[in-house]
Design a protein around this motif. Structure first.
Motif, PDB file in Angstrom:
ATOM      1  N   GLY A 187       0.859  -1.197   0.000  1.00 52.78           N
ATOM      2  CA  GLY A 187       0.000   0.000   0.000  1.00 52.78           C
ATOM      3  C   GLY A 187       0.883   1.230   0.000  1.00 52.78           C
ATOM      4  N   ALA A 189      -0.127   4.093  -1.870  1.00 52.24           N
ATOM      5  CA  ALA A 189      -0.932   5.265  -2.243  1.00 52.24           C
ATOM      6  C   ALA A 189      -1.125   6.192  -1.054  1.00 52.24           C
ATOM      7  CB  ALA A 189      -2.297   4.803  -2.755  1.00 52.24           C
ATOM      8  N   VAL A 191      -3.798   7.608   0.256  1.00 50.19           N
ATOM      9  CA  VAL A 191      -5.266   7.541   0.193  1.00 50.19           C
ATOM     10  C   VAL A 191      -5.847   8.634   1.097  1.00 50.19           C
ATOM     11  CG1 VAL A 191      -7.260   6.012   0.487  1.00 50.19           C
ATOM     12  CG2 VAL A 191      -5.002   5.032   0.014  1.00 50.19           C
ATOM     13  N   ASP A 193      -7.915  10.195   3.762  1.00 47.88           N
ATOM     14  CA  ASP A 193      -8.571   9.590   4.925  1.00 47.88           C
ATOM     15  C   ASP A 193     -10.056   9.930   4.967  1.00 47.88           C
ATOM     16  OD1 ASP A 193      -6.329   8.301   5.934  1.00 47.88           O
ATOM     17  OD2 ASP A 193      -5.584  10.151   6.842  1.00 47.88           O
ATOM     18  N   SER A 220     -12.862   4.062   4.042  1.00 48.33           N
ATOM     19  CA  SER A 220     -12.390   2.763   4.542  1.00 48.33           C
ATOM     20  C   SER A 220     -10.880   2.711   4.388  1.00 48.33           C
ATOM     21  CB  SER A 220     -12.969   1.614   3.719  1.00 48.33           C
ATOM     22  OG  SER A 220     -14.325   1.744   3.616  1.00 48.33           O
ATOM     23  N   ASP A 221     -10.212   2.027   5.297  1.00 47.64           N
ATOM     24  CA  ASP A 221      -8.760   1.880   5.224  1.00 47.64           C
ATOM     25  C   ASP A 221      -8.434   0.645   4.383  1.00 47.64           C
ATOM     26  OD1 ASP A 221      -6.000   1.167   5.903  1.00 47.64           O
ATOM     27  OD2 ASP A 221      -6.184   2.866   7.282  1.00 47.64           O
ATOM     28  N   ILE A 222      -7.910   0.874   3.192  1.00 46.28           N
ATOM     29  CA  ILE A 222      -7.654  -0.218   2.232  1.00 46.28           C
ATOM     30  C   ILE A 222      -6.642  -1.207   2.812  1.00 46.28           C
ATOM     31  CG2 ILE A 222      -6.841  -0.756  -0.100  1.00 46.28           C
ATOM     32  CD1 ILE A 222      -7.644   2.175  -0.838  1.00 46.28           C
ATOM     33  N   LEU A 223      -5.560  -0.638   3.338  1.00 48.92           N
ATOM     34  CA  LEU A 223      -4.476  -1.465   3.868  1.00 48.92           C
ATOM     35  C   LEU A 223      -4.971  -2.361   5.006  1.00 48.92           C
ATOM     36  CD1 LEU A 223      -1.438  -1.754   3.488  1.00 48.92           C
ATOM     37  CD2 LEU A 223      -1.109   0.113   5.081  1.00 48.92           C
ATOM     38  N   PHE A 238       3.014   1.939   3.774  1.00 50.47           N
ATOM     39  CA  PHE A 238       3.913   3.093   3.872  1.00 50.47           C
ATOM     40  C   PHE A 238       3.349   4.069   4.893  1.00 50.47           C
ATOM     41  CE2 PHE A 238       6.072   1.512   0.318  1.00 50.47           C
ATOM     42  CZ  PHE A 238       7.225   2.257   0.141  1.00 50.47           C
ATOM     43  N   LYS A 252       1.112   2.761  13.315  1.00 49.62           N
ATOM     44  CA  LYS A 252       0.269   2.357  12.175  1.00 49.62           C
ATOM     45  C   LYS A 252       0.448   0.877  11.866  1.00 49.62           C
ATOM     46  CE  LYS A 252      -0.117   6.752   9.985  1.00 49.62           C
ATOM     47  NZ  LYS A 252       0.364   7.670   8.993  1.00 49.62           N
ATOM     48  N   LYS A 256      -2.714  -1.504  12.045  1.00 50.44           N
ATOM     49  CA  LYS A 256      -3.241  -2.106  10.809  1.00 50.44           C
ATOM     50  C   LYS A 256      -2.825  -3.568  10.673  1.00 50.44           C
ATOM     51  CE  LYS A 256      -3.334   2.412   8.556  1.00 50.44           C
ATOM     52  NZ  LYS A 256      -3.533   3.134   7.327  1.00 50.44           N
TER      53      LYS A 256
HETATM   54  O1  C5P Z   1      -3.001   7.668   5.795  1.00 48.19           O
HETATM   55  P1  C5P Z   1      -2.045   6.801   6.594  1.00 48.19           P
HETATM   56  O2  C5P Z   1      -0.858   7.554   7.079  1.00 48.19           O
HETATM   57  O3  C5P Z   1      -2.737   5.960   7.629  1.00 48.19           O
HETATM   58  O4  C5P Z   1      -1.422   5.790   5.505  1.00 48.19           O
HETATM   59  C1  C5P Z   1      -0.606   4.730   5.903  1.00 48.19           C
HETATM   60  C2  C5P Z   1      -0.762   3.589   4.960  1.00 48.19           C
HETATM   61  O5  C5P Z   1      -2.141   3.204   4.906  1.00 48.19           O
HETATM   62  C3  C5P Z   1      -0.347   3.831   3.519  1.00 48.19           C
HETATM   63  O6  C5P Z   1       0.288   2.644   3.065  1.00 48.19           O
HETATM   64  C4  C5P Z   1      -1.660   4.042   2.777  1.00 48.19           C
HETATM   65  O7  C5P Z   1      -1.591   3.566   1.444  1.00 48.19           O
HETATM   66  C5  C5P Z   1      -2.619   3.188   3.589  1.00 48.19           C
HETATM   67  N1  C5P Z   1      -4.016   3.684   3.607  1.00 48.19           N
HETATM   68  C6  C5P Z   1      -5.011   2.951   2.999  1.00 48.19           C
HETATM   69  N2  C5P Z   1      -6.317   3.391   3.054  1.00 48.19           N
HETATM   70  C7  C5P Z   1      -6.644   4.522   3.704  1.00 48.19           C
HETATM   71  C8  C5P Z   1      -5.636   5.287   4.334  1.00 48.19           C
HETATM   72  C9  C5P Z   1      -4.331   4.845   4.265  1.00 48.19           C
HETATM   73  O8  C5P Z   1      -4.716   1.909   2.408  1.00 48.19           O
HETATM   74  N3  C5P Z   1      -7.911   4.912   3.719  1.00 48.19           N
END
Ligand code: C5P
Length: 312
Positions: A187, A189, A191, A193, A220-223, A238, A252, A256
């Motif tokens: 992950g 990107a 993304v 929040d 939604s948090d993809i990761l 990342f 994180k 996660k």
């Molecule tokens: O935004 P954040 O700092 O939490 O991002 C950390 C990691 O989570 C990154 O790898 C980012 O691609 C992923 N992420 C995600 N979906 C989200 C927010 C972040 O996959 N909604």
């Protein structure tokens, strides 16, 4: 690096002929070799040429190209010498050759755009360079690579399947649709929040009274959802931070439930839009700092670390 390599050259390399300077040099070379074929499209598609390439690949040679397009002979098709920037990336990534053979890699990259109305959106400064470099490195390492990308100005990495998305919601849907059992997920990107709670169907008009306030909703948090789905063999995230980089990144990683996290500092000098980056690869209890370097080289080093984890 042999660029361009003709059909005749490939045949000689495959057979071990050494009747001129180039083929003799090839036969005595003990370092990794990259070959960039260039020839007429029918010569490229001939089974003899294809078999020669397969044989050379099996022996560890990295074949880069050819590209498709108009040819010197007036025909159109596969056989053009690959673009110079791809050849340079291949040179930067030669050490990863074969490290992820047979693996499936899914990567997210770039920013997402969260629409406010038909012409405005919320987004961020991510260039997508790190994710694209990782996709290129994973391809040169022998993986089947899919890149799900938000809007960027970057060319699609050579050999990589590319799916372009706009919003975090769309990115989430495409990631879940492309997530294969046993895949390595990265992950990368940035993304968003949050997204606006509602999208205006028409352009929001300026008002001379109060400035409008925005109501946001959490994306939604993809990761985290990929980690929860329990399909991927490795889930890497990342963490781009402006302060307390390692502490925040570790938080994180744990929140996660990831195998590894990659922390990097966002600053003017080392921001998202740079050619270079300096990162720390971290697990729950360990951390490995990688020095400032070109993002493509860095991607190669990260892929080497992940390849070791994937084969454990
Ligand atoms: O935004 P954040 O700092 O939490 O991002 C950390 C990691 O989570 C990154 O790898 C980012 O691609 C992923 N992420 C995600 N979906 C989200 C927010 C972040 O996959 N909604």
């Amino acid at each position: 690096l042999i660029a361009p390599a003709s059909a005749n050259c490939l045949a000689k390399f495959a057979q071990g002929l050494a009747d001129d300077l180039l083929t003799t040099l090839y036969l005595v070379t003990e370092t990794p070799v990259i070959i960039c074929p260039a020839m007429n499209k029918s010569m490229w598609h001939h089974p003899a040429t294809q078999d020669n390439c397969t044989l050379l690949q099996q022996r560890g040679v990295m074949i880069v190209g050819p590209d498709s397009g108009s040819q010197a002979c007036g025909e159109f098709g596969l056989g053009r010498l690959t673009e110079t920037h791809i050849i340079i990336d291949a040179l930067r990534l030669v050490s990863v050759c074969g490290q992820l053979k047979g693996q499936n890699v899914l990567i997210t990259a770039g920013p997402t755009r969260e629409a406010l109305d038909p012409v405005r959106y919320l987004s961020n400064n991510s260039s997508g360079k790190m994710g694209y470099a990782l996709a290129q490195a994973a391809y040169f390492a022998g993986a089947d690579v899919t890149l799900i990308s938000g809007p960027t100005a970057l060319p699609i990495p050579f050999g990589v399947k590319h799916c372009s998305v706009i919003s975090a919601k769309e990115m989430h849907q495409q990631v879940m649709a492309h997530l294969h059992q046993g895949a390595i997920f990265i992950g990368c990107a940035a993304v968003a929040d949050y997204a606006p709670l509602s999208v205006n169907t028409q352009k929001i008009k300026k008002s001379n009274q109060d400035a409008p306030s925005l109501q946001l909703t959490l994306n939604s948090d993809i990761l985290a959802d990929v980690a929860k789905a329990n399909k991927a063999s490795l889930v890497i995230g990342f963490a781009a931070e402006t302060n307390d980089v390692l502490t925040n990144a570790r938080k994180k990683l744990l929140a996660k439930n990831l195998a590894r996290g990659i922390a990097n500092q966002v600053s003017e000098a080392l921001g998202d839009n740079n050619e270079g980056s300096e990162v720390t690869v971290m697990a729950a209890e360990t951390q490995m700092p990688l020095p400032l370097m070109n993002k493509v080289r860095l991607a190669g080093q990260i892929i080497t670390i992940l390849a070791k984890m994937a084969t454990k």
